[in-house]
Motif scaffolding. Sequence first.
Motif, short mmCIF file in Angstrom:
data_model
loop_
_atom_site.label_atom_id
_atom_site.label_comp_id
_atom_site.label_asym_id
_atom_site.label_seq_id
_atom_site.Cartn_x
_atom_site.Cartn_y
_atom_site.Cartn_z
N SER A 1 -4.79 9.63 -1.01
CA SER A 1 -4.74 10.89 -0.27
C SER A 1 -3.45 11.64 -0.59
CB SER A 1 -4.80 10.55 1.22
OG SER A 1 -4.26 11.59 1.99
N SER A 2 -3.46 12.94 -0.48
CA SER A 2 -2.30 13.83 -0.71
C SER A 2 -1.59 13.49 -2.01
CB SER A 2 -1.27 13.74 0.42
OG SER A 2 -1.78 13.24 1.61
N GLU A 3 -2.35 13.22 -3.05
CA GLU A 3 -1.75 12.69 -4.28
C GLU A 3 -0.78 13.66 -4.95
OE1 GLU A 3 -4.55 11.24 -7.12
OE2 GLU A 3 -3.23 9.60 -7.72
N ILE A 4 -1.03 14.98 -4.82
CA ILE A 4 -0.10 15.91 -5.49
C ILE A 4 1.28 15.86 -4.86
CG2 ILE A 4 -1.92 17.49 -6.37
CD1 ILE A 4 -1.08 19.44 -4.10
N TYR A 5 1.38 15.28 -3.66
CA TYR A 5 2.70 15.08 -3.03
C TYR A 5 3.16 13.63 -3.14
CZ TYR A 5 2.23 19.77 -1.26
OH TYR A 5 2.10 21.12 -1.19
N GLY B 1 1.22 11.07 -2.64
CA GLY B 1 0.36 10.18 -1.85
C GLY B 1 1.00 9.78 -0.53
N LEU B 2 0.16 9.26 0.37
CA LEU B 2 0.66 8.71 1.63
C LEU B 2 0.16 7.29 1.61
CD1 LEU B 2 1.92 9.21 4.47
CD2 LEU B 2 -0.39 9.71 5.26
N SER C 1 -3.42 5.75 2.71
CA SER C 1 -4.49 6.70 3.05
C SER C 1 -5.26 7.02 1.79
CB SER C 1 -3.91 8.00 3.61
OG SER C 1 -3.60 7.84 4.97
N TRP C 2 -6.57 7.02 1.90
CA TRP C 2 -7.42 7.26 0.73
C TRP C 2 -8.42 8.34 1.03
CZ3 TRP C 2 -6.53 4.50 -3.77
CH2 TRP C 2 -5.61 3.44 -3.64
N ASP C 3 -8.73 9.15 0.03
CA ASP C 3 -9.77 10.17 0.18
C ASP C 3 -11.00 9.73 -0.61
OD1 ASP C 3 -7.88 11.58 1.56
OD2 ASP C 3 -7.49 13.05 -0.02
#
Length: 438
Positions: free
Chosen positions: A21-25, A27-28, A31-33
């Motif tokens: 998740s939020s990979e361009i930043y 990731g967190l 957390s997965w999308d």
Amino acid sequence: MADLMESLTSLAKRRGIAFPSSEIYGGLRSSWDYGPLGVELRNNIRRAWWRSMVQLRDDVVGLEAAILMSPRVWEASGHVAGFSDPLVECLNCHQRFRQDQLEGPVCPNCGQKEFTEPKQFNLMFKTFMGPVEEDAAVVYLRPETAQGMFVDFRTIQQASRMKVPFGIAQIGKSFRNEITPSNFIFRTREFELMEVEYFVEPGTDEKWFEYWKEQRLQWFVDLGVRPEKLRIRAHEPDELAHYAKAAADIEYEFPFGWSELEGIANRADFDLRQHQEASGEDLTYFDQENERRYLPFVVEPALGVDRALLVFLLDAYRVGEAPSAKGEMERRTLLALHKDLAPTKVAVLPLSRNETLVPEARRVHGLLKPRWPTAYDDAGAIGRRYRRQDEVGTPFCVTLDFDSLTDRQVTVRERDSMQQDRVSIDMLSDYLQERLGP
Ligand code: ATP
């Protein structure tokens, strides 16, 4: 074997099943999308579970409770006081771990052997309800869906006129501030649970506990998971959760070892009793036949959608060979997913982008699309297109060639056997229906 996790994680990202998740930043962590194919796969898992646990049964009904519940629920349920894991910190590198997950007293990060004393770390996420951030406004993100079934037990029993034994099923997001999330989507801080709280007469609980263990194991086998990769492990008395009289895990042999896939717990009347006492409401059930009033016992099968998805992918992942158009053997990655789980059921592939072939292939695609999730792909060599579908587990590929324009037939290729049948376009839906179901 650990490579399998890597290969699968990379396939999952490349093909839009699941990725950080939020990979361009950056990731967190944890957390997965889920992308287009991941969404379909999740829907299919939920649907297969709901079908077996609710639709095909007469004794289970559904619920969708709110994620945010009164904080009193979590006080009464024992989660505020007891839903915690033992946290230790390495004295050398200061990384934190769950003490019960360390293999011996060795830091997995730096190899040193000295840790702080374990501290109980509560796994519930806290937030504030309303505009004021004060203690009185604290609410929790639910760490399980089960409490919804307990606090709504009486309302649902009366509304549905269900008689014990009966169950309440719920699928929904749950949150646990895990100390060490790990292994792709195996352990995450946000995940989705599928749970049934099955209410039974006290004294019959052990029989139902056995029943649910068997049922749940069979569900995975029916959906194609190799039986030798599954086993049931009873909890030792010292690992039982605070609410459980007995518990067992259905374990799967993951690439990182045997680990919990699904938990089955005998919660006795712990939860209903706690809520009855804390709320002052009568939560007993009246058994009309025997003119007896009692607090039902509860047996609970609880499975994470994400963890089930990981197991279905791992178990279906195969690498083999297939002949190319030139007859040379090529590597073939295959997801041998059960047809009910496969994100795309059929792919329509015209042999080339020829201007007479394409409209006919589009027409066949339009014919199938309302019935099953159907892909259309006319880009690249046919062998490569088969590989692309194999890799995401599409059970059938339908190919149109130049003969199709005159004989009104197509070639249907089955994923696992790679066997090909010539089928008339008029009969194509029936042919697929027989093999895929509705
Ligand atoms: P553990 O001791 O491994 O942290 P648990 O025994 O507390 O887990 P249960 O409460 O039995 O876990 O959870 C029931 C099911 O929910 C698990 O079998 C798993 O499928 C799923 N699950 C639990 N925690 C997570 C998580 N953090 N991430 C993904 N799935 C989870």
